[in-house]
Scaffold this active site. Structure first.
Site, short mmCIF file in Angstrom:
data_model
loop_
_atom_site.label_atom_id
_atom_site.label_comp_id
_atom_site.label_asym_id
_atom_site.label_seq_id
_atom_site.Cartn_x
_atom_site.Cartn_y
_atom_site.Cartn_z
N HIS A 15 11.10 -8.27 9.77
CA HIS A 15 10.83 -7.93 11.01
C HIS A 15 9.95 -6.66 11.22
O HIS A 15 9.73 -6.21 10.21
CB HIS A 15 12.51 -7.63 11.69
CG HIS A 15 12.78 -6.38 11.28
ND1 HIS A 15 13.97 -5.80 12.02
CD2 HIS A 15 12.47 -5.32 10.48
CE1 HIS A 15 14.09 -4.26 11.67
NE2 HIS A 15 13.36 -4.20 10.56
N CYS A 26 8.26 1.60 11.90
CA CYS A 26 8.97 0.43 12.16
C CYS A 26 8.16 -0.97 13.04
O CYS A 26 8.46 -2.04 13.13
CB CYS A 26 10.33 0.28 12.58
SG CYS A 26 11.42 1.37 11.29
N HIS A 30 7.88 -5.45 8.04
CA HIS A 30 8.56 -4.81 6.76
C HIS A 30 9.72 -5.77 6.48
O HIS A 30 10.44 -6.44 7.38
CB HIS A 30 8.92 -3.62 6.76
CG HIS A 30 9.81 -3.11 7.82
ND1 HIS A 30 9.26 -2.89 9.10
CD2 HIS A 30 11.09 -2.66 7.85
CE1 HIS A 30 10.28 -2.61 9.88
NE2 HIS A 30 11.38 -2.41 9.21
N HIS A 32 14.19 -6.34 4.83
CA HIS A 32 15.41 -5.49 4.67
C HIS A 32 16.19 -6.80 3.98
O HIS A 32 16.27 -7.65 4.31
CB HIS A 32 16.37 -5.16 5.78
CG HIS A 32 15.49 -4.06 6.51
ND1 HIS A 32 15.53 -2.80 6.00
CD2 HIS A 32 14.91 -3.99 7.71
CE1 HIS A 32 14.68 -1.98 6.79
NE2 HIS A 32 14.36 -2.73 8.00
N HIS A 70 15.33 -15.46 4.83
CA HIS A 70 13.82 -15.66 4.58
C HIS A 70 13.14 -15.98 5.63
O HIS A 70 12.15 -16.68 5.55
CB HIS A 70 13.74 -16.51 3.18
CG HIS A 70 14.22 -15.78 2.00
ND1 HIS A 70 15.33 -15.62 1.55
CD2 HIS A 70 13.29 -15.35 0.99
CE1 HIS A 70 15.57 -14.98 0.44
NE2 HIS A 70 14.19 -14.97 -0.02
N GLU A 109 21.50 -2.38 7.66
CA GLU A 109 20.10 -2.64 7.52
C GLU A 109 19.54 -2.16 6.21
O GLU A 109 18.62 -2.62 5.61
CB GLU A 109 19.39 -2.36 8.81
CG GLU A 109 18.06 -2.75 8.75
CD GLU A 109 17.43 -2.44 10.23
OE1 GLU A 109 17.17 -1.55 10.71
OE2 GLU A 109 17.10 -3.50 10.99
N1 LIG Z 1 19.07 2.59 16.09
C1 LIG Z 1 18.19 1.94 15.31
N2 LIG Z 1 16.92 2.82 14.78
C2 LIG Z 1 16.34 2.24 13.86
C3 LIG Z 1 16.29 0.74 13.65
C4 LIG Z 1 17.44 0.16 14.34
O1 LIG Z 1 17.30 -1.20 14.16
N3 LIG Z 1 18.18 0.77 15.03
N4 LIG Z 1 15.47 0.23 12.75
C5 LIG Z 1 14.57 1.01 12.11
C6 LIG Z 1 13.79 0.45 11.16
O2 LIG Z 1 13.78 -1.12 11.07
C7 LIG Z 1 14.25 0.37 9.64
O3 LIG Z 1 15.68 0.20 9.61
C8 LIG Z 1 13.99 1.92 9.18
O4 LIG Z 1 15.23 2.75 9.26
P1 LIG Z 1 15.18 4.04 8.49
O5 LIG Z 1 16.73 4.42 8.32
O6 LIG Z 1 14.29 5.03 8.82
O7 LIG Z 1 14.83 3.17 6.94
P2 LIG Z 1 14.52 4.04 5.65
O8 LIG Z 1 14.62 3.15 4.56
O9 LIG Z 1 12.84 4.47 5.73
O10 LIG Z 1 15.57 5.33 5.32
P3 LIG Z 1 15.33 6.36 4.46
O11 LIG Z 1 17.05 6.77 4.55
O12 LIG Z 1 14.54 7.39 4.96
O13 LIG Z 1 15.16 5.66 3.01
C9 LIG Z 1 14.33 2.15 12.43
N5 LIG Z 1 15.44 2.91 13.32
ZN LIG Z 2 13.34 -2.40 9.61
#
Ligand SMILES: Nc1nc2c(c(=O)[nH]1)N=C([C@H](O)[C@H](O)COP(=O)(O)OP(=O)(O)OP(=O)(O)O)CN2
Ligand SMILES: [Zn+2]
Length: 123
Positions: A15, A26, A30, A32, A70, A109
């Site tokens: 997504h 984001c 990328h 998940h 997928h 996620e």
């Molecule tokens: N409230 C929301 N915030 C975010 C969403 C969402 O769906 N709702 N989605 C994203 C991104 O898609 C993705 O999930 C990145 O999130 P993040 O937690 O920053 O992911 P990381 O793997 O980089 O986290 P680390 O804990 O730093 O490894 C963003 N926000």
């Molecule tokens: Zn994401």
């Protein structure tokens, strides 16, 4: 005797988020490995000893998850901006008509981020 049962699922999807500012990570496509927990609340049937057959629950939810697994989630009508929150509500709307005892879903996620949703109160 009221109880909750749950079953856990996972699916792998790509997504990107359309409403975040330029430069937000984001905005790039990328992927998940999403984890989903589906909870049902009710009383076990006295004869069967269960609230619902986990197998039946699995078949209902898998039919919905197959639409996401997928796939690029943005391509799915209603999920053009696929935040975890929007995906959670979409899944709820898909499965709730087939699961009258549905009480809550949890969508993770990443290992550290997720949504817990109880549906909207009726009336
Ligand atoms: N409230 C929301 N915030 C975010 C969403 C969402 O769906 N709702 N989605 C994203 C991104 O898609 C993705 O999930 C990145 O999130 P993040 O937690 O920053 O992911 P990381 O793997 O980089 O986290 P680390 O804990 O730093 O490894 C963003 N926000
Ligand atoms: Zn994401």
């Amino acid at each position: 005797m009221m109880m909750e049962i749950y079953k856990e699922f996972s699916f792998d999807s790509a997504h990107y988020l359309t409403q975040v500012p330029d430069g937000h990570k984001c905005k790039n496509m990328h992927g998940h490995t999403y984890r989903l927990r589906v909870f049902l609340k009710g009383k076990p049937d006295p004869q069967l000893g269960w609230i619902m057959d986990f197998k039946e629950l699995k078949d209902i939810v898998n039919a919905v998850i197959d639409q996401l697994d997928h796939k690029l989630i943005n391509d799915i009508p209603g999920l053009e901006n696929p935040t975890a929150e929007n995906i959670t509500v979409w899944i709820w709307k898909q499965i709730q008509p087939m699961l009258p005892l549905l009480s809550r879903i949890e969508l993770y996620e990443t290992p550290t981020t997720g949504v817990i949703y109880h549906g909207e109160a009726v009336g």
